[in-house]
Design an enzyme around this catalytic site. Structure first.
Site, PDB file in Angstrom:
ATOM      1  N   HIS A 155     -44.145  12.295 -10.256  1.00  0.00           N
ATOM      2  CA  HIS A 155     -45.447  11.939  -9.938  1.00  0.00           C
ATOM      3  C   HIS A 155     -45.477  10.768  -8.773  1.00  0.00           C
ATOM      4  O   HIS A 155     -46.198   9.978  -8.762  1.00  0.00           O
ATOM      5  CB  HIS A 155     -46.469  11.535 -10.841  1.00  0.00           C
ATOM      6  CG  HIS A 155     -46.655  12.388 -12.071  1.00  0.00           C
ATOM      7  ND1 HIS A 155     -47.071  13.660 -12.095  1.00  0.00           N
ATOM      8  CD2 HIS A 155     -45.697  12.341 -13.270  1.00  0.00           C
ATOM      9  CE1 HIS A 155     -47.112  14.053 -13.449  1.00  0.00           C
ATOM     10  NE2 HIS A 155     -46.124  13.468 -13.823  1.00  0.00           N
ATOM     11  N   SER A 276     -41.429   3.240  19.727  1.00  0.00           N
ATOM     12  CA  SER A 276     -42.709   3.603  20.190  1.00  0.00           C
ATOM     13  C   SER A 276     -42.984   2.756  21.549  1.00  0.00           C
ATOM     14  O   SER A 276     -42.396   2.014  21.917  1.00  0.00           O
ATOM     15  CB  SER A 276     -43.747   2.640  19.233  1.00  0.00           C
ATOM     16  OG  SER A 276     -44.923   2.400  19.760  1.00  0.00           O
ATOM     17  N   LYS A 282     -40.921  -0.796  16.154  1.00  0.00           N
ATOM     18  CA  LYS A 282     -40.982   0.452  15.494  1.00  0.00           C
ATOM     19  C   LYS A 282     -39.496   1.414  15.794  1.00  0.00           C
ATOM     20  O   LYS A 282     -39.040   1.340  16.846  1.00  0.00           O
ATOM     21  CB  LYS A 282     -41.804   1.459  16.027  1.00  0.00           C
ATOM     22  CG  LYS A 282     -43.099   1.010  15.709  1.00  0.00           C
ATOM     23  CD  LYS A 282     -43.718   1.218  14.453  1.00  0.00           C
ATOM     24  CE  LYS A 282     -44.438   2.906  14.646  1.00  0.00           C
ATOM     25  NZ  LYS A 282     -45.079   3.395  13.349  1.00  0.00           N
ATOM     26  N   GLU A 289     -39.322  14.213  10.919  1.00  0.00           N
ATOM     27  CA  GLU A 289     -40.718  14.732  10.982  1.00  0.00           C
ATOM     28  C   GLU A 289     -40.726  16.207  11.589  1.00  0.00           C
ATOM     29  O   GLU A 289     -41.515  16.909  11.066  1.00  0.00           O
ATOM     30  CB  GLU A 289     -41.576  13.563  11.637  1.00  0.00           C
ATOM     31  CG  GLU A 289     -41.643  12.306  10.854  1.00  0.00           C
ATOM     32  CD  GLU A 289     -42.380  11.267  11.595  1.00  0.00           C
ATOM     33  OE1 GLU A 289     -43.004  11.580  12.828  1.00  0.00           O
ATOM     34  OE2 GLU A 289     -42.498  10.002  11.010  1.00  0.00           O
TER      35      GLU A 289
END
Ligand code: ARG
Length: 460
Positions: A155, A276, A282, A289
C-alpha cells in the site's frame, strides 16, 4: 504499375491508390520478401515447375535487388502498391521473361503471411536478446546488494525490511517470464504459410516441406485458409510486448519515486536525466517517464489488431494490412525502451545508506519485535498490541524502535531483554528470512545461482 491490369479498364484514382498502398511501410519487409522468393523459386525448380536457368536468373536478380536496396541505390517509388509488387516489378524489369515466372503457385496472400512471420520471428529473437541483456544487468545489481537493506512496501507504506537484491530480483522474475513467453511464441509461429496460395493451395506440385525447411521453419502450416488469414502470431507478440512494457513501466514508476527528492534511494545518471528550461535545480527522470508513458501505445497496438481481426471472415481480407504499422511501431518502441532502460539501470547510483535509514525509520522491524515476544511465550495477538504501543511511543518522540532504551521497552513489556536490539536489527530481520524466495542473503544466493542458470536457457 498494377499486377492485375488484364481485368481492369480504368486507371485507379490517386486517392484510392494512396489509401490502398502499403509500400510506404511494408518496404521494411524487403529482405524477408526476397528471402521468401528465393526459397520459393528454389523449390519450384527442384519440382520441375520452372527451369534451372529461370531459377538462376531469378535468384541472381533478387540478390542484386537486395544488395541495391541495402546500399540505398534502389528507391521505393510511389507507383507500386506494396513490397511484393515492387520486388517483382523490379525483377522483371531487370531479367525479363523469367521474372514473370516467379509468382507461379503463389499469391500475395501467402507471401505477405510469410514475410510478416519471418519478420516477427526475427524480431522475437532480438527482443528476447534485449530482455536478456536487461536481466544480466539486474543480476549484477542483485549480486552487489545482498545486504543492502531497504523497506519493502505494501500500500506504498513501509512494511518489512527486504534487500535491494530481493526487490530487483522480483523484476528479474518478471522479465524471465517475458523471455519464456517470447520463446513460446517463436516456437508456435514457426510454421511456414508459403504454398497456401490465395486460400486454397495450388494445383502445382509444390513441396511445402522443402520450402519450410529452406526458410528454417519447423514445417509447413496445415490448413491453407488458416495460413493466409492467421494473425495470431502478431497478436501473441503484441501481447508479450504489452506485458514487457507493463513490467518496464512498473519498474520505471518505482525508479521515478526512488529518484524523487523525498526518497533519494537512487540517483539517475546525468546522461539519462534532463533539466528544466526554467528551474535550475531540476534533474528530471524523463527517460523513466517516457518508458512508462510509451506503454500506452504498445497496449494500443494490441487492442487495435484484436479489434481489426474480430470481424474478418475467412480467408484473406485487406483489413489485415492494418497489422503492419502498429506491429512495427510496437516492436520499435519496446526495443528502444528495453535498450534505454537497461542503460539507465546500469548507470544509476543506489544510495544504500538512505535505503537502510528509511527501513529503520519506518518501523519495518515491528513484525520482528512482535515475533520476539511470541518466541518468549507471548500470544501473537498480545504481542501485536504491545508492539503497537511501542510504535506509538516512538512516533510521538520521532525515534525508531532501535533507539529506545531497554527500560523503555520493559515499561511496556517485561519480557524484553537486552537481546531485543539484535533481534530487531535490519540484518537479523532479513537474515532470518531463509525460506525459498525470501530475502535472506543465503536464500538469495541460491536464487541468484538459479537465475544465472535460467539465463543460459532459451538462448535463441
Ligand atoms: N499489402 C497486403 C497486406 O499487407 C499484401 C497482400 C495483398 N493481397 C491482396 N490480395 N490484395 O496485407
Amino acid at each position: 504499375m498494377k499486377l492485375w491490369g488484364g481485368r481492369f479498364t480504368k486507371e485507379e484514382d490517386q486517392l484510392v491508390h494512396e489509401f490502398n498502398e502499403s509500400l510506404s511501410f511494408d518496404r521494411r519487409l524487403y529482405r524477408q520478401d526476397i528471402e521468401g522468393s528465393i526459397a520459393h523459386v528454389t523449390m519450384l525448380a527442384r519440382q520441375g515447375i520452372v527451369t534451372e536457368e529461370d531459377r538462376d536468373a531469378i535468384t541472381g536478380g533478387l540478390r542484386e535487388i537486395l544488395e541495391e536496396i541495402e546500399q540505398g541505390k534502389l528507391e521505393f517509388t510511389k507507383e507500386y502498391e506494396d513490397i511484393h509488387s515492387f520486388v517483382e516489378a523490379k525483377l522483371t524489369e531487370r531479367i525479363g521473361e523469367p521474372g514473370k515466372r516467379l509468382h507461379t503457385g503463389r499469391s500475395r496472400n501467402d507471401q505477405v503471411a510469410l514475410d510478416m512471420k519471418l519478420y516477427c520471428r526475427e524480431q522475437t529473437r532480438e527482443l528476447s536478446r534485449l530482455v536478456r541483456e536487461l536481466e544480466q544487468v539486474l543480476l549484477t545489481v542483485m549480486e552487489e546488494n545482498l545486504e543492502t537493506y531497504m523497506p519493502g512496501f505494501t500500500h506504498m507504506q513501509k512494511a518489512q525490511p527486504v534487500t535491494l537484491a530481493h526487490h530487483v530480483g522480483a523484476y528479474f522474475e518478471m522479465f524471465e517470464r517475458d523471455r519464456s513467453r517470447l520463446h513460446d511464441i517463436a516456437e508456435r509461429m514457426n510454421y511456414c504459410p508459403l504454398g497456401a496460395g490465395a486460400l486454397a493451395g495450388t494445383t502445382y506440385p509444390l513441396d511445402r516441406n522443402y520450402t519450410a525447411e529452406l526458410l528454417g521453419f519447423a514445417g509447413p502450416t496445415l490448413n491453407s485458409m488458416d495460413s493466409v488469414s492467421d494473425r495470431d502470431y502478431v497478436i501473441e507478440l503484441l501481447s508479450a510486448l504489452s506485458t514487457i512494457a507493463m513490467h518496464l513501466s512498473r519498474f520505471s514508476e518505482e525508479i521515478i519515486i526512488w529518484n524523487s527528492n523525498e526518497y533519494r534511494f537512487v540517483e539517475i545518471d546525468d546522461a539519462y536525466s534532463t533539466g528544466s528550461s526554467i528551474m535550475p535545480q531540476k534533474k528530471n527522470p524523463d527517460i523513466a517517464e517516457l518508458v512508462r508513458g510509451k506503454t500506452g501505445r504498445v497496449y494500443g497496438a494490441l487492442v487495435a489488431i484484436l479489434t481489426t481481426m474480430k470481424g474478418i471472415p475467412l480467408a484473406y481480407n485487406k483489413d489485415m494490412q492494418e497489422d503492419k504499422e502498429l506491429t512495427f511501431d510496437a516492436i520499435d518502441t519496446v526495443k528502444n525502451c528495453l535498450t534505454l532502460f537497461t542503460g539507465m539501470i546500469s548507470t544509476m547510483t543506489f544510495r544504500k545508506d538512505v535505503m537502510e535509514q528509511s527501513a529503520k525509520r519506518g518501523f519495518t522491524n515491528a513484525t520482528d519485535a512482535a515475533d520476539y515476544l511470541v518466541n518468549h511465550g507471548v500470544p501473537f495477538r498480545d504481542a501485536h498490541g504491545i508492539v503497537g504501543q511501542l510504535v506509538l511511543y516512538c512516533i510521538d518522540r520521532g525515534i525508531a524502535l532501535d533507539d529506545m532504551s531497554l527500560s523503555e521497552f520493559q515499561a511496556v513489556s517485561p519480557v524484553f531483554e537486552e537481546d531485543i536490539y539484535q533481534a530487531i536489527s535490519m540484518k537479523t530481520c532479513v537474515e532470518r528470512r531463509t525460506t525459498v524466495g525470501a530475502p535472506g542473503p543465503e536464500a538469495m544466493k541460491q536464487a541468484i545461482q538459479m537465475c544465472r542458470e535460467r539465463l543460459e536457457k532459451w538462448e535463441q
